[in-house]
Design a protein around this motif. Structure first.
Motif, PDB file in Angstrom:
ATOM      1  N   GLY A  10      -3.466  12.655  -1.465  1.00  0.00           N
ATOM      2  CA  GLY A  10      -2.585  11.508  -1.370  1.00  0.00           C
ATOM      3  C   GLY A  10      -1.999  11.129  -2.710  1.00  0.00           C
ATOM      4  O   GLY A  10      -2.491  11.543  -3.763  1.00  0.00           O
ATOM      5  N   ILE A  11      -0.943  10.372  -2.636  1.00  0.00           N
ATOM      6  CA  ILE A  11      -0.291   9.838  -3.822  1.00  0.00           C
ATOM      7  C   ILE A  11       0.024   8.369  -3.549  1.00  0.00           C
ATOM      8  O   ILE A  11      -0.036   7.910  -2.411  1.00  0.00           O
ATOM      9  N   THR A  12       0.379   7.661  -4.593  1.00  0.00           N
ATOM     10  CA  THR A  12       0.857   6.295  -4.426  1.00  0.00           C
ATOM     11  C   THR A  12       2.362   6.317  -4.608  1.00  0.00           C
ATOM     12  O   THR A  12       2.871   6.822  -5.612  1.00  0.00           O
ATOM     13  N   LEU A  13       3.063   5.805  -3.617  1.00  0.00           N
ATOM     14  CA  LEU A  13       4.517   5.800  -3.618  1.00  0.00           C
ATOM     15  C   LEU A  13       4.977   4.382  -3.339  1.00  0.00           C
ATOM     16  O   LEU A  13       4.669   3.828  -2.280  1.00  0.00           O
ATOM     17  N   HIS A  16       2.242   2.091  -2.211  1.00  0.00           N
ATOM     18  CA  HIS A  16       1.524   2.406  -0.978  1.00  0.00           C
ATOM     19  C   HIS A  16       0.952   3.822  -1.061  1.00  0.00           C
ATOM     20  O   HIS A  16       1.622   4.741  -1.523  1.00  0.00           O
ATOM     21  N   ALA A  17      -0.264   3.993  -0.587  1.00  0.00           N
ATOM     22  CA  ALA A  17      -0.869   5.319  -0.544  1.00  0.00           C
ATOM     23  C   ALA A  17      -0.276   6.102   0.625  1.00  0.00           C
ATOM     24  O   ALA A  17      -0.159   5.598   1.736  1.00  0.00           O
ATOM     25  N   VAL A  18       0.116   7.340   0.335  1.00  0.00           N
ATOM     26  CA  VAL A  18       0.673   8.243   1.325  1.00  0.00           C
ATOM     27  C   VAL A  18       0.015   9.596   1.112  1.00  0.00           C
ATOM     28  O   VAL A  18      -0.233  10.003  -0.025  1.00  0.00           O
ATOM     29  N   LEU A  34      -0.581  13.594   8.600  1.00  0.00           N
ATOM     30  CA  LEU A  34       0.009  12.658   7.659  1.00  0.00           C
ATOM     31  C   LEU A  34      -0.559  11.265   7.877  1.00  0.00           C
ATOM     32  O   LEU A  34      -0.846  10.872   8.999  1.00  0.00           O
ATOM     33  N   TRP A  35      -0.724  10.509   6.795  1.00  0.00           N
ATOM     34  CA  TRP A  35      -1.120   9.111   6.892  1.00  0.00           C
ATOM     35  C   TRP A  35      -0.369   8.294   5.855  1.00  0.00           C
ATOM     36  O   TRP A  35       0.155   8.819   4.887  1.00  0.00           O
ATOM     37  N   PHE A  36      -0.306   6.985   6.123  1.00  0.00           N
ATOM     38  CA  PHE A  36       0.425   6.039   5.285  1.00  0.00           C
ATOM     39  C   PHE A  36      -0.393   4.761   5.275  1.00  0.00           C
ATOM     40  O   PHE A  36      -0.824   4.302   6.319  1.00  0.00           O
ATOM     41  N   ASP A  37      -0.637   4.185   4.105  1.00  0.00           N
ATOM     42  CA  ASP A  37      -1.490   3.001   3.975  1.00  0.00           C
ATOM     43  C   ASP A  37      -0.732   1.779   3.455  1.00  0.00           C
ATOM     44  O   ASP A  37      -0.908   1.370   2.319  1.00  0.00           O
ATOM     45  N   PRO A  38       0.115   1.152   4.286  1.00  0.00           N
ATOM     46  CA  PRO A  38       0.751  -0.093   3.861  1.00  0.00           C
ATOM     47  C   PRO A  38      -0.246  -1.234   3.949  1.00  0.00           C
ATOM     48  O   PRO A  38      -1.327  -1.082   4.526  1.00  0.00           O
ATOM     49  N   GLY A 110      -0.924   6.637  12.737  1.00  0.00           N
ATOM     50  CA  GLY A 110      -0.559   7.273  11.473  1.00  0.00           C
ATOM     51  C   GLY A 110      -0.589   6.337  10.284  1.00  0.00           C
ATOM     52  O   GLY A 110      -0.331   6.757   9.164  1.00  0.00           O
ATOM     53  N   MET A 111      -0.878   5.058  10.524  1.00  0.00           N
ATOM     54  CA  MET A 111      -0.963   4.094   9.432  1.00  0.00           C
ATOM     55  C   MET A 111      -2.361   3.499   9.414  1.00  0.00           C
ATOM     56  O   MET A 111      -2.863   3.055  10.437  1.00  0.00           O
ATOM     57  N   ARG A 112      -2.944   3.498   8.265  1.00  0.00           N
ATOM     58  CA  ARG A 112      -4.273   2.911   8.116  1.00  0.00           C
ATOM     59  C   ARG A 112      -4.138   1.454   7.707  1.00  0.00           C
ATOM     60  O   ARG A 112      -4.578   1.049   6.640  1.00  0.00           O
ATOM     61  N   LYS A 113      -3.497   0.713   8.542  1.00  0.00           N
ATOM     62  CA  LYS A 113      -3.359  -0.724   8.307  1.00  0.00           C
ATOM     63  C   LYS A 113      -3.669  -1.434   9.600  1.00  0.00           C
ATOM     64  O   LYS A 113      -3.559  -0.862  10.677  1.00  0.00           O
ATOM     65  N   ARG A 114      -4.052  -2.661   9.471  1.00  0.00           N
ATOM     66  CA  ARG A 114      -4.332  -3.468  10.652  1.00  0.00           C
ATOM     67  C   ARG A 114      -3.245  -4.527  10.775  1.00  0.00           C
ATOM     68  O   ARG A 114      -2.729  -5.008   9.782  1.00  0.00           O
TER      69      ARG A 114
END
Length: 172
Positions: A10-13, A16-18, A34-38, A110-114
């Motif tokens: 992952g990277i931070t973009l 946000h971690a992607v 793929l995952w996205f962490d907003p 696909g997003m690790r957010k609640r």
């Protein structure tokens, strides 16, 4: 069925971690997901007497104006209820005396957010406190018409799911 995580990259973009996970499926094949962490977010179902407070906002990704519940991000050390009060005040000007957490869920896999849905009532009107890039119109609709009004236009995760949860809880 067992999935095995083999590696995570992952990277931070833009804050946000992607990234992606390398997984081994139960059949032995290797895949990437793929995952996205907003940040976590909150949608507010705000009731003022027999009216529901909604917002109308242009959504660039959809290319149109959308009528939805007030919503926004939750700061990392903030409760969902506190975030709901803050976002409601900022976007609509209304101050909520009472808030109640109805539900938290993952809006997509696909997003690790609640995302939380919070019901707010005992509202006092006031002035919006919009951020410089926000252009939001406050609209009120009769509670009994809210679902029909929202469904008559483009719906999104900020409108239909929160209203359905509030209806199920007997709050609409």
């Amino acid at each position: 069925m067992n999935w095995k995580r083999r590696a995570r990259r992952g990277i931070t973009l833009l804050g946000h971690a992607v990234g992606y996970d390398s997984l081994e499926r139960p059949d032995g094949k290797h895949v990437r997901r793929l995952w996205f962490d907003p940040p976590d977010s909150v949608a507010i179902v705000a009731r003022s007497g027999d009216e529901l407070v909604l917002i109308e906002e242009y959504r660039p990704r959809l290319g149109e104006r959308v009528l939805s519940c007030p919503a926004g991000r939750r700061d990392p050390r903030e409760s969902y209820e506190r975030a709901a009060k803050r976002e409601l005040r900022e976007e609509t000007g209304y101050e909520a005396e009472h808030v109640e957490l109805l539900e938290t869920y993952y809006p997509t896999a696909g997003m690790r957010k609640r995302r939380a849905v919070v019901f707010a009532d005992d509202l006092t009107p006031g002035a919006q406190r919009l951020e410089p890039d926000e252009f939001i119109e406050v609209r009120t609709v009769p509670v009994e018409d809210a679902l029909d009004v929202v469904r008559s236009g483009t719906t999104c995760g900020w409108s239909l799911p929160p209203l359905l949860l509030a209806e199920e809880a007997g709050l609409l």
